[in-house]
Design an enzyme around this catalytic site. Sequence first.
Site, PDB file in Angstrom:
ATOM      1  CB  SER A 117      -0.954  -0.026   1.183  1.00 33.36           C
ATOM      2  OG  SER A 117      -0.251   0.131   2.390  1.00 33.36           O
ATOM      3  CG  MET A 118       2.389   2.290  -2.849  1.00 29.97           C
ATOM      4  SD  MET A 118       2.681   2.397  -4.622  1.00 29.97           S
ATOM      5  CE  MET A 118       4.115   1.362  -4.773  1.00 29.97           C
ATOM      6  N   GLY A 119      -0.315   4.732   0.493  1.00 29.74           N
ATOM      7  CA  GLY A 119      -1.040   5.936   0.923  1.00 29.74           C
ATOM      8  C   GLY A 119      -1.892   6.514  -0.193  1.00 29.74           C
ATOM      9  N   GLY A 147      -2.376   4.955  -3.695  1.00 27.67           N
ATOM     10  CA  GLY A 147      -3.079   3.683  -3.913  1.00 27.67           C
ATOM     11  C   GLY A 147      -2.260   2.479  -3.488  1.00 27.67           C
ATOM     12  N   GLY A 155      -4.560   1.733   6.600  1.00 31.06           N
ATOM     13  CA  GLY A 155      -4.037   0.390   6.349  1.00 31.06           C
ATOM     14  C   GLY A 155      -4.948  -0.675   6.971  1.00 31.06           C
ATOM     15  CG  ASP A 156      -5.355  -0.672  11.078  1.00 31.48           C
ATOM     16  OD1 ASP A 156      -4.352  -1.335  10.769  1.00 31.48           O
ATOM     17  OD2 ASP A 156      -5.368   0.170  11.988  1.00 31.48           O
TER      18      ASP A 156
HETATM   19  P1  ADP Z   1      -0.831   2.196   6.276  1.00 32.92           P
HETATM   20  O1  ADP Z   1      -1.857   2.860   7.169  1.00 32.92           O
HETATM   21  O2  ADP Z   1      -0.689   0.728   6.535  1.00 32.92           O
HETATM   22  O3  ADP Z   1       0.473   2.943   6.183  1.00 32.92           O
HETATM   23  P2  ADP Z   1      -1.490   3.359   3.674  1.00 32.92           P
HETATM   24  O4  ADP Z   1      -1.179   4.729   4.221  1.00 32.92           O
HETATM   25  O5  ADP Z   1      -0.653   2.872   2.543  1.00 32.92           O
HETATM   26  O6  ADP Z   1      -1.506   2.233   4.820  1.00 32.92           O
HETATM   27  O7  ADP Z   1      -3.030   3.400   3.228  1.00 32.92           O
HETATM   28  C1  ADP Z   1      -3.735   2.250   2.870  1.00 32.92           C
HETATM   29  C2  ADP Z   1      -4.640   2.557   1.678  1.00 32.92           C
HETATM   30  O8  ADP Z   1      -5.562   3.606   2.018  1.00 32.92           O
HETATM   31  C3  ADP Z   1      -3.915   3.031   0.422  1.00 32.92           C
HETATM   32  O9  ADP Z   1      -3.481   1.931  -0.357  1.00 32.92           O
HETATM   33  C4  ADP Z   1      -5.015   3.842  -0.277  1.00 32.92           C
HETATM   34  O10 ADP Z   1      -5.898   2.992  -0.986  1.00 32.92           O
HETATM   35  C5  ADP Z   1      -5.816   4.444   0.892  1.00 32.92           C
HETATM   36  N1  ADP Z   1      -5.390   5.818   1.229  1.00 32.92           N
HETATM   37  C6  ADP Z   1      -4.638   6.196   2.290  1.00 32.92           C
HETATM   38  N2  ADP Z   1      -4.440   7.545   2.292  1.00 32.92           N
HETATM   39  C7  ADP Z   1      -5.099   8.032   1.204  1.00 32.92           C
HETATM   40  C8  ADP Z   1      -5.297   9.341   0.621  1.00 32.92           C
HETATM   41  N3  ADP Z   1      -4.773  10.441   1.171  1.00 32.92           N
HETATM   42  N4  ADP Z   1      -6.009   9.420  -0.527  1.00 32.92           N
HETATM   43  C9  ADP Z   1      -6.538   8.319  -1.102  1.00 32.92           C
HETATM   44  N5  ADP Z   1      -6.410   7.073  -0.607  1.00 32.92           N
HETATM   45  C10 ADP Z   1      -5.707   6.919   0.517  1.00 32.92           C
END
Ligand code: ADP
Length: 311
Positions: A223-225, A228, A254-255
């Site tokens: 996952s990349m925030g 996507g 992420g959860d």
């Molecule tokens: P973690 O909380 O484990 O670090 P991520 O930050 O990668 O996980 O977020 C998980 C998923 O949530 C992403 O793959 C994306 O689909 C969604 N997401 C998180 N932040 C955003 C954002 N600012 N805009 C759109 N989608 C988001």
Amino acid sequence: MILTVTMNPSIDTRYQLDKLIIDDVNRVTPEKTAGGKGLNVSRVLLQLGDDVLATGLLGGHMGAYMAELMDADGVKNDFVPIAGETRICLNILHEGNQTELLESGPQIAPAELEAFTAKFAELAAKADVVTLSGSLPRGVDAGYYAELVKIAEEAGAKVLLDTSGASLEAALESDAKPELVKPNLTEINGLLGTSFTTDDVDALHETLAADDRFAGIPWVVVSMGAAGSVGFHEGRAFRAKTPAIAAVNATGSGDSTIAGFAHAIAAGADDVTVLKTANTCGKLNAMDPKTGHLVMDRWDEVYNSVVVTEL
Ligand code: ADP
């Protein structure tokens, strides 16, 4: 039934302040929730309409209070009692900042862990999907998640593993393979010793494909925030993107993503639907001020905006 595991839960206490005054009195109104990554997963699964049961370890007065908070949220729970006191984590929101004070949590005795292993085996046998989220408490060996993966997979449940560092490494080294792992970009870079950015999807794909530790794990998702995610399933590679938004509160995205995977995998959905569901959950959580809570009334709009392409 979907079983969620939270081995080191916490009573999360959040204070909203206009200004944090150091070395003086700050008067605050607390907001308390049953915290821990697995509990965020549980609450999102409830929003999605799934039958969910939360388990893990709970102790002392704080543990009893935690059970009350879960009951109040409608989260069915069956935790194993421990002698140590369940921890409290403080989250202070002030002047656009987030200052956190996180207790390490109680030390787990060998007999308590044995009791949990037995409880887990009993509950996993009734589950279609099991989620294992977060770090392990003190006194529990890094290889413990690998042990739980083996028990659950032998009982016929699919395990989604969301952890990092030593416990992820131990699980990757094990012969028992989870159905899915979901490191974020920082976690996968830490594991691989790389510095991939969201632009390096092809190189990331090649590196993961050549790494034996990931062989035999059906779903590997990074996952990349806001950018996507990338998902690999049984030899196919996918890129999932959604239009970027300014996050209201991305903690728990992420959860929420794990909840989306659990929901769609339990329903036997196809690859594209699985990825669209998971990314929709992550984004809807980032749009909501509450951690581990989706803005459900925007489901259709966000779901339709997620584009999944095969690489
Ligand atoms: P973690 O909380 O484990 O670090 P991520 O930050 O990668 O996980 O977020 C998980 C998923 O949530 C992403 O793959 C994306 O689909 C969604 N997401 C998180 N932040 C955003 C954002 N600012 N805009 C759109 N989608 C988001």
